[in-house]
Write an enzyme that holds these catalytic residues in place. Structure first.
Site, PDB file in Angstrom:
ATOM      1  N   GLY A   1       0.695  -5.055   1.097  1.00  0.00           N
ATOM      2  CA  GLY A   1      -0.507  -5.146   0.265  1.00  0.00           C
ATOM      3  C   GLY A   1      -0.246  -5.851  -1.053  1.00  0.00           C
ATOM      4  O   GLY A   1      -1.178  -6.390  -1.664  1.00  0.00           O
TER       5      GLY A   1
ATOM      6  N   GLU B   1      -0.484  -9.412  -0.266  1.00  0.00           N
ATOM      7  CA  GLU B   1      -1.898  -9.668   0.046  1.00  0.00           C
ATOM      8  C   GLU B   1      -2.762  -9.718  -1.212  1.00  0.00           C
ATOM      9  O   GLU B   1      -3.644 -10.556  -1.333  1.00  0.00           O
ATOM     10  CB  GLU B   1      -2.409  -8.597   1.020  1.00  0.00           C
ATOM     11  CG  GLU B   1      -1.817  -8.773   2.419  1.00  0.00           C
ATOM     12  CD  GLU B   1      -2.062  -7.570   3.327  1.00  0.00           C
ATOM     13  OE1 GLU B   1      -1.776  -6.430   2.922  1.00  0.00           O
ATOM     14  OE2 GLU B   1      -2.559  -7.777   4.447  1.00  0.00           O
TER      15      GLU B   1
ATOM     16  N   GLU C   1       4.688  -5.225   7.589  1.00  0.00           N
ATOM     17  CA  GLU C   1       3.890  -4.196   8.277  1.00  0.00           C
ATOM     18  C   GLU C   1       4.308  -3.936   9.723  1.00  0.00           C
ATOM     19  O   GLU C   1       4.285  -2.804  10.173  1.00  0.00           O
ATOM     20  CB  GLU C   1       2.392  -4.574   8.247  1.00  0.00           C
ATOM     21  CG  GLU C   1       1.724  -4.370   6.901  1.00  0.00           C
ATOM     22  CD  GLU C   1       1.850  -5.568   5.984  1.00  0.00           C
ATOM     23  OE1 GLU C   1       2.684  -6.467   6.262  1.00  0.00           O
ATOM     24  OE2 GLU C   1       1.130  -5.613   4.983  1.00  0.00           O
TER      25      GLU C   1
ATOM     26  N   ALA D   1       0.871  -1.177   0.000  1.00  0.00           N
ATOM     27  CA  ALA D   1       0.000   0.000   0.000  1.00  0.00           C
ATOM     28  C   ALA D   1       0.906   1.224   0.000  1.00  0.00           C
ATOM     29  O   ALA D   1       2.067   1.152   0.424  1.00  0.00           O
ATOM     30  CB  ALA D   1      -0.889  -0.019   1.237  1.00  0.00           C
TER      31      ALA D   1
HETATM   32  N1  DAK Z   1       4.514   3.149  -1.025  1.00  0.00           N
HETATM   33  C1  DAK Z   1       4.839   4.289  -1.677  1.00  0.00           C
HETATM   34  N2  DAK Z   1       5.935   4.416  -2.448  1.00  0.00           N
HETATM   35  C2  DAK Z   1       6.739   3.354  -2.559  1.00  0.00           C
HETATM   36  C3  DAK Z   1       6.466   2.130  -1.894  1.00  0.00           C
HETATM   37  C4  DAK Z   1       5.280   2.038  -1.107  1.00  0.00           C
HETATM   38  N3  DAK Z   1       4.894   0.916  -0.492  1.00  0.00           N
HETATM   39  N4  DAK Z   1       7.458   1.267  -2.187  1.00  0.00           N
HETATM   40  C5  DAK Z   1       8.301   1.926  -2.997  1.00  0.00           C
HETATM   41  N5  DAK Z   1       7.884   3.183  -3.229  1.00  0.00           N
HETATM   42  C6  DAK Z   1       8.526   4.213  -4.021  1.00  0.00           C
HETATM   43  C7  DAK Z   1       9.722   4.808  -3.301  1.00  0.00           C
HETATM   44  O1  DAK Z   1       9.316   5.806  -2.402  1.00  0.00           O
HETATM   45  C8  DAK Z   1      10.498   5.361  -4.474  1.00  0.00           C
HETATM   46  O2  DAK Z   1       9.920   6.590  -4.879  1.00  0.00           O
HETATM   47  P1  DAK Z   1      10.840   7.869  -5.242  1.00  0.00           P
HETATM   48  O3  DAK Z   1      11.668   8.124  -4.032  1.00  0.00           O
HETATM   49  O4  DAK Z   1      11.653   7.418  -6.421  1.00  0.00           O
HETATM   50  O5  DAK Z   1       9.847   8.943  -5.559  1.00  0.00           O
HETATM   51  C9  DAK Z   1      10.255   4.359  -5.574  1.00  0.00           C
HETATM   52  O6  DAK Z   1       9.070   3.666  -5.196  1.00  0.00           O
HETATM   53  C10 DAK Z   1      11.381   3.359  -5.723  1.00  0.00           C
HETATM   54  O7  DAK Z   1      11.597   2.777  -4.430  1.00  0.00           O
HETATM   55  P2  DAK Z   1      13.063   2.653  -3.777  1.00  0.00           P
HETATM   56  O8  DAK Z   1      13.928   3.784  -4.223  1.00  0.00           O
HETATM   57  O9  DAK Z   1      12.867   2.453  -2.321  1.00  0.00           O
HETATM   58  O10 DAK Z   1      13.585   1.335  -4.480  1.00  0.00           O
HETATM   59  P3  DAK Z   1      14.608   0.283  -3.890  1.00  0.00           P
HETATM   60  O11 DAK Z   1      14.938  -0.639  -5.000  1.00  0.00           O
HETATM   61  O12 DAK Z   1      15.752   0.951  -3.189  1.00  0.00           O
HETATM   62  O13 DAK Z   1      13.801  -0.529  -2.776  1.00  0.00           O
HETATM   63  C11 DAK Z   1      11.868  -1.706  -1.878  1.00  0.00           C
HETATM   64  C12 DAK Z   1      12.704  -1.317  -3.140  1.00  0.00           C
HETATM   65  C13 DAK Z   1      10.617  -2.420  -2.325  1.00  0.00           C
HETATM   66  C14 DAK Z   1      12.709  -2.659  -1.009  1.00  0.00           C
HETATM   67  C15 DAK Z   1      11.559  -0.421  -1.077  1.00  0.00           C
HETATM   68  O14 DAK Z   1      10.992   0.530  -1.971  1.00  0.00           O
HETATM   69  C16 DAK Z   1      10.600  -0.669   0.042  1.00  0.00           C
HETATM   70  O15 DAK Z   1      11.007  -1.191   1.079  1.00  0.00           O
HETATM   71  N6  DAK Z   1       9.335  -0.262  -0.169  1.00  0.00           N
HETATM   72  C17 DAK Z   1       8.329  -0.373   0.872  1.00  0.00           C
HETATM   73  C18 DAK Z   1       7.897  -1.818   1.013  1.00  0.00           C
HETATM   74  C19 DAK Z   1       6.892  -1.968   2.115  1.00  0.00           C
HETATM   75  O16 DAK Z   1       7.178  -1.759   3.291  1.00  0.00           O
HETATM   76  N7  DAK Z   1       5.689  -2.365   1.722  1.00  0.00           N
HETATM   77  C20 DAK Z   1       4.627  -2.591   2.643  1.00  0.00           C
HETATM   78  C21 DAK Z   1       3.857  -1.325   2.780  1.00  0.00           C
HETATM   79  S1  DAK Z   1       2.694  -1.467   4.090  1.00  0.00           S
HETATM   80  C22 DAK Z   1      -4.596  -1.101   5.770  1.00  0.00           C
HETATM   81  C23 DAK Z   1      -4.586  -2.183   4.952  1.00  0.00           C
HETATM   82  C24 DAK Z   1      -3.431  -2.547   4.332  1.00  0.00           C
HETATM   83  C25 DAK Z   1      -2.268  -1.870   4.507  1.00  0.00           C
HETATM   84  C26 DAK Z   1      -2.286  -0.780   5.310  1.00  0.00           C
HETATM   85  C27 DAK Z   1      -3.454  -0.379   5.946  1.00  0.00           C
HETATM   86  N8  DAK Z   1      -5.784  -0.716   6.428  1.00  0.00           N
HETATM   87  C28 DAK Z   1      -6.779  -1.727   6.714  1.00  0.00           C
HETATM   88  C29 DAK Z   1      -5.958   0.600   6.833  1.00  0.00           C
HETATM   89  C30 DAK Z   1      -1.065  -2.280   3.830  1.00  0.00           C
HETATM   90  C31 DAK Z   1       0.132  -1.883   4.232  1.00  0.00           C
HETATM   91  C32 DAK Z   1       1.318  -2.095   3.407  1.00  0.00           C
HETATM   92  O17 DAK Z   1       1.311  -2.615   2.325  1.00  0.00           O
END
Ligand code: DAK
Length: 276
Positions: free
Chosen positions: A108, A111, A131, A63
């Site tokens: 997400g 998921e 998360e 997400a």
């Molecule tokens: N959200 C927004 N932007 C993201 C992103 C994300 N999840 N993942 C990557 N990006 C963006 C980065 O900010 C970056 O943007 P710029 O800085 O270039 O503008 C671009 O994508 C490239 O990412 P990186 O520069 O970080 O690329 P790397 O190769 O260095 O790293 C990575 C790739 C996938 C390891 C890293 O980007 C990363 O760790 N991303 C986050 C992964 C993550 O933690 N995903 C889980 C998110 S939490 C809910 C229901 C569901 C959810 C929440 C609430 N409710 C019921 C309310 C779900 C939650 C989640 O999914």
């Protein structure tokens, strides 16, 4: 649509989440567009869907953390509902959905892949539920679907440690059905990229599904999904009713008739395209 591409090839529809700059992260607009795309699928012609992410690097990196970071409690609930509704729509979609996972499937992203019927992935795929490291629980069904797919122990380990796993481990624990490798020639040069090989394999599988009797495929999906929610006695009744309903279809008559007549040619022509 800004973030969703939809393409139909014969009986196979491919939905691509197209927000490559943000690694296809799910924001509200992506979820709205995905929902509208699913509503627009022509179920008279399309027999199987493929869901993938744009590019080679990421299926869906979760997400959108930027959008989520400023949410109030009420907004968080609304965002959660939006995601859960569309994930559930995918899960209960009348026809099978194959997730073709190219690269990151985190939070997400993992998921949404688990809301699909089948997952196949490229060698560079990475799955995880990170998360708890962000101070939240998985919120799009991860605690439930992961535990059902790989068992409670493995799901708990993945969720509590927030550790990402590579394609081979995802395959070993049953999270994905197949890993697809890039094709390389004798000189070690890549002749078919990992993404192209993945999409070719996803299409091959989807076409194989699309050739089967469509009502029987849909009924099988419903029987598995609904049966898993109840105890075995009730589940068997669900299966019996869906099994019985097949006997009102032309597919059943043609399929069994062709077998008895040993007419393979007719079987291929008739069965797949009746009673959709
Ligand atoms: N959200 C927004 N932007 C993201 C992103 C994300 N999840 N993942 C990557 N990006 C963006 C980065 O900010 C970056 O943007 P710029 O800085 O270039 O503008 C671009 O994508 C490239 O990412 P990186 O520069 O970080 O690329 P790397 O190769 O260095 O790293 C990575 C790739 C996938 C390891 C890293 O980007 C990363 O760790 N991303 C986050 C992964 C993550 O933690 N995903 C889980 C998110 S939490 C809910 C229901 C569901 C959810 C929440 C609430 N409710 C019921 C309310 C779900 C939650 C989640 O999914």
């Amino acid at each position: 649509m800004d973030f969703i591409l939809y393409e139909v090839n014969g009986a196979v529809g491919t939905i691509t989440i197209n927000r490559e700059k943000a690694l296809n992260a799910l924001n509200s607009q992506v979820l709205d567009e995905l929902n509208a795309t699913l509503d627009a699928v022509d179920l008279n012609t399309v027999r199987c869907l493929i869901l993938t992410g744009a590019g080679e690097k990421s299926f869906v990196a979760g997400a959108d953390i930027g959008e989520m970071s400023t949410l109030t409690k009420a907004e968080g609930e609304a965002f959660g509902k939006k995601g859960n509704d569309v994930f559930r729509k995918l899960e209960t979609f009348p026809i099978p959905v194959i997730a073709a996972v190219n690269g990151f499937a985190l939070g997400g992203g993992c998921e949404i892949s688990m809301s699909c019927d089948i997952r196949i992935c490229s060698e560079n795929a990475m799955f995880g539920q990170p998360e708890v490291g962000l101070g939240i629980t998985p919120g799009f069904g991860g605690t439930q679907r992961l535990a059902r797919l790989v068992g409670a122990g493995m799901a708990k380990q993945m969720i509590y440690t927030a550790r990402n796993i590579k394609a081979d481990e995802a395959y070993r624990i049953g999270l994905v059905n197949q890993i697809v490798k890039a094709e390389v020639n004798e000189a070690g040069e890549v002749t078919v990229s990992a993404k192209d090989a993945l999409m070719a394999a996803a299409n091959k599988m989807a076409e194989g599904i699309a050739k089967q009797a469509p009502i029987a495929v849909r009924a099988s999906k419903k029987a598995i999904n609904d049966g898993l929610q109840v105890n075995m006695d009730e589940a068997i009744v669900i299966e019996e009713k869906l099994f019985g309903s097949c006997f009102e279809t032309e597919d059943q008559k043609a399929g069994m008739g062709n077998f008895l007549e040993k007419d393979k040619e007719k079987k291929l022509k008739v069965v797949p395209f009746k009673n959709c």
